[in-house]
Design an enzyme around this catalytic site. Structure first.
Site, PDB file in Angstrom:
ATOM      1  N   LYS A  14     -25.226 -33.578  -3.283  1.00 33.68           N
ATOM      2  CA  LYS A  14     -26.653 -33.706  -2.959  1.00 33.68           C
ATOM      3  C   LYS A  14     -27.452 -32.486  -3.421  1.00 33.68           C
ATOM      4  O   LYS A  14     -28.525 -32.629  -3.991  1.00 33.68           O
ATOM      5  CB  LYS A  14     -26.870 -33.880  -1.444  1.00 33.68           C
ATOM      6  CG  LYS A  14     -26.316 -35.174  -0.863  1.00 33.68           C
ATOM      7  CD  LYS A  14     -26.783 -35.408   0.554  1.00 33.68           C
ATOM      8  CE  LYS A  14     -26.258 -34.385   1.562  1.00 33.68           C
ATOM      9  NZ  LYS A  14     -24.797 -34.451   1.784  1.00 33.68           N
ATOM     10  N   ARG A  89     -29.761 -37.226   9.481  1.00 34.74           N
ATOM     11  CA  ARG A  89     -28.307 -37.296   9.667  1.00 34.74           C
ATOM     12  C   ARG A  89     -27.927 -38.103  10.901  1.00 34.74           C
ATOM     13  O   ARG A  89     -26.728 -38.255  11.168  1.00 34.74           O
ATOM     14  CB  ARG A  89     -27.756 -35.878   9.832  1.00 34.74           C
ATOM     15  CG  ARG A  89     -27.077 -35.328   8.570  1.00 34.74           C
ATOM     16  CD  ARG A  89     -26.731 -33.899   8.880  1.00 34.74           C
ATOM     17  NE  ARG A  89     -25.673 -33.337   8.092  1.00 34.74           N
ATOM     18  CZ  ARG A  89     -25.858 -32.516   7.056  1.00 34.74           C
ATOM     19  NH1 ARG A  89     -27.070 -32.241   6.643  1.00 34.74           N
ATOM     20  NH2 ARG A  89     -24.829 -31.981   6.449  1.00 34.74           N
ATOM     21  N   ARG A 128     -16.436 -25.195  -3.921  1.00 32.50           N
ATOM     22  CA  ARG A 128     -17.746 -24.644  -3.578  1.00 32.50           C
ATOM     23  C   ARG A 128     -17.597 -23.410  -2.689  1.00 32.50           C
ATOM     24  O   ARG A 128     -18.377 -22.474  -2.785  1.00 32.50           O
ATOM     25  CB  ARG A 128     -18.599 -25.720  -2.879  1.00 32.50           C
ATOM     26  CG  ARG A 128     -20.028 -25.296  -2.658  1.00 32.50           C
ATOM     27  CD  ARG A 128     -20.892 -26.468  -2.229  1.00 32.50           C
ATOM     28  NE  ARG A 128     -20.813 -26.711  -0.795  1.00 32.50           N
ATOM     29  CZ  ARG A 128     -21.460 -27.698  -0.174  1.00 32.50           C
ATOM     30  NH1 ARG A 128     -22.179 -28.562  -0.860  1.00 32.50           N
ATOM     31  NH2 ARG A 128     -21.363 -27.851   1.129  1.00 32.50           N
ATOM     32  N   ARG A 134     -20.308 -19.972   2.097  1.00 34.92           N
ATOM     33  CA  ARG A 134     -20.573 -20.695   3.346  1.00 34.92           C
ATOM     34  C   ARG A 134     -19.312 -20.807   4.176  1.00 34.92           C
ATOM     35  O   ARG A 134     -18.303 -21.348   3.721  1.00 34.92           O
ATOM     36  CB  ARG A 134     -21.118 -22.098   3.039  1.00 34.92           C
ATOM     37  CG  ARG A 134     -22.560 -22.076   2.632  1.00 34.92           C
ATOM     38  CD  ARG A 134     -23.052 -23.455   2.241  1.00 34.92           C
ATOM     39  NE  ARG A 134     -22.807 -24.471   3.264  1.00 34.92           N
ATOM     40  CZ  ARG A 134     -23.321 -25.695   3.204  1.00 34.92           C
ATOM     41  NH1 ARG A 134     -24.096 -26.036   2.192  1.00 34.92           N
ATOM     42  NH2 ARG A 134     -23.064 -26.576   4.152  1.00 34.92           N
ATOM     43  N   ARG A 146     -16.715 -31.966   9.706  1.00 34.37           N
ATOM     44  CA  ARG A 146     -17.982 -32.398   9.084  1.00 34.37           C
ATOM     45  C   ARG A 146     -17.869 -33.814   8.534  1.00 34.37           C
ATOM     46  O   ARG A 146     -18.805 -34.601   8.636  1.00 34.37           O
ATOM     47  CB  ARG A 146     -18.383 -31.416   7.976  1.00 34.37           C
ATOM     48  CG  ARG A 146     -18.953 -30.119   8.531  1.00 34.37           C
ATOM     49  CD  ARG A 146     -18.954 -29.012   7.508  1.00 34.37           C
ATOM     50  NE  ARG A 146     -19.926 -29.206   6.458  1.00 34.37           N
ATOM     51  CZ  ARG A 146     -19.864 -28.605   5.266  1.00 34.37           C
ATOM     52  NH1 ARG A 146     -18.867 -27.793   4.983  1.00 34.37           N
ATOM     53  NH2 ARG A 146     -20.783 -28.814   4.380  1.00 34.37           N
TER      54      ARG A 146
HETATM   55  P1  AMP Z   1     -25.767 -29.021   4.762  1.00 28.62           P
HETATM   56  O1  AMP Z   1     -26.161 -27.827   3.971  1.00 28.62           O
HETATM   57  O2  AMP Z   1     -26.751 -30.165   4.600  1.00 28.62           O
HETATM   58  O3  AMP Z   1     -24.345 -29.458   4.528  1.00 28.62           O
HETATM   59  O4  AMP Z   1     -25.858 -28.599   6.304  1.00 28.62           O
HETATM   60  C1  AMP Z   1     -25.023 -27.583   6.854  1.00 28.62           C
HETATM   61  C2  AMP Z   1     -24.961 -27.739   8.358  1.00 28.62           C
HETATM   62  O5  AMP Z   1     -26.273 -27.596   8.922  1.00 28.62           O
HETATM   63  C3  AMP Z   1     -24.470 -29.086   8.858  1.00 28.62           C
HETATM   64  O6  AMP Z   1     -23.052 -29.169   8.902  1.00 28.62           O
HETATM   65  C4  AMP Z   1     -25.091 -29.144  10.246  1.00 28.62           C
HETATM   66  O7  AMP Z   1     -24.384 -28.316  11.159  1.00 28.62           O
HETATM   67  C5  AMP Z   1     -26.452 -28.495  10.019  1.00 28.62           C
HETATM   68  N1  AMP Z   1     -27.463 -29.511   9.625  1.00 28.62           N
HETATM   69  C6  AMP Z   1     -28.065 -29.625   8.410  1.00 28.62           C
HETATM   70  N2  AMP Z   1     -28.915 -30.665   8.399  1.00 28.62           N
HETATM   71  C7  AMP Z   1     -28.854 -31.225   9.633  1.00 28.62           C
HETATM   72  C8  AMP Z   1     -29.482 -32.347  10.239  1.00 28.62           C
HETATM   73  N3  AMP Z   1     -30.340 -33.121   9.563  1.00 28.62           N
HETATM   74  N4  AMP Z   1     -29.169 -32.628  11.537  1.00 28.62           N
HETATM   75  C9  AMP Z   1     -28.324 -31.849  12.232  1.00 28.62           C
HETATM   76  N5  AMP Z   1     -27.678 -30.797  11.721  1.00 28.62           N
HETATM   77  C10 AMP Z   1     -27.929 -30.473  10.430  1.00 28.62           C
END
Ligand code: AMP
Length: 195
Positions: A14, A89, A128, A134, A146
């Site tokens: 993404k 999400r 990654r 991260r 996740r």
């Molecule tokens: P990402 O970079 O999109 O993979 O997000 C990293 C982490 O941030 C996720 O594993 C969640 O813990 C939190 N997070 C990101 N977006 C959301 C969302 N829309 N709702 C809830 N938690 C989120």
């Protein structure tokens, strides 16, 4: 406005595809993951609250991310559209987003759902982790969490939008360019239909 949700499990590409899409279509990129990481980096109370959940691979509460998205929508009144990445999400977030967009007299045009097999996802996340720094990429236990959270809480978001006939499945395997051109084809077709 032309608003897109880029949808798919952690590691499906993404972030990479978002960068190419915003450059090509001039959309405003809204990634809740990026917004949360910025809060963490700045050491804000919200960032501190989010950190312990992100570290476990759990979701941050709906009110928190919906609040961030609401502020970002307000802060960008004149963009040609938004590209939502990693949001919504949960189905509650999807409903909240629909309401926010409704108030702005706009809506989601298409949900582009990237399809990548699970083995490939894990291997992409491991790769990654070497460059992203991260902590939630590096630990296999968090990664599994996740993927599980994705299946339980996030997949129903696709079902929610499928009811409105808004979901397009996109093959997310192959080179970055191949995947981008599939996304582009889908968007351009939609744009043709939309105009
Ligand atoms: P990402 O970079 O999109 O993979 O997000 C990293 C982490 O941030 C996720 O594993 C969640 O813990 C939190 N997070 C990101 N977006 C959301 C969302 N829309 N709702 C809830 N938690 C989120």
């Amino acid at each position: 406005m032309f608003n897109i949700i880029l949808f798919g499990p952690p590691g499906c590409g993404k972030g990479t595809q978002s960068e190419k899409l915003i450059a090509h279509y001039g959309l405003k990129h809204l990634s809740t993951g990026d917004l949360l990481r910025k809060e963490m980096k700045d050491g804000t109370p919200l960032g501190l609250e989010a950190k312990s959940l992100i570290q476990k691979g759990q979701l941050v509460p709906d009110e928190v991310v919906v609040g961030m998205i609401s502020s970002a929508l307000e802060a960008n009144p004149d963009v040609p559209g938004f590209l939502f990445d990693g949001f919504p999400r949960t189905v509650a977030q999807a409903r909240a987003l629909d309401n926010l967009l409704d108030l702005k007299k706009t809506s989601i045009e298409v949900v582009l759902a990237l399809q990548v097999n699970e083995e490939e996802l894990i291997s992409r996340l491991i790769n990654r982790a070497q460059t992203s720094g991260r902590m939630d990429d590096a630990d296999p236990e968090i990664q599994r969490n996740r993927q599980q959270v994705y299946k339980n809480e996030t997949l129903p978001v696709a079902e929610y939008y499928a009811k409105f006939d808004k979901v397009e499945m996109i093959d997310g395997e192959g080179t970055i360019e191949e995947i981008f051109s599939r996304l582009q084809k889908s968007i351009d077709t939609k744009k043709g239909l939309a105009s």
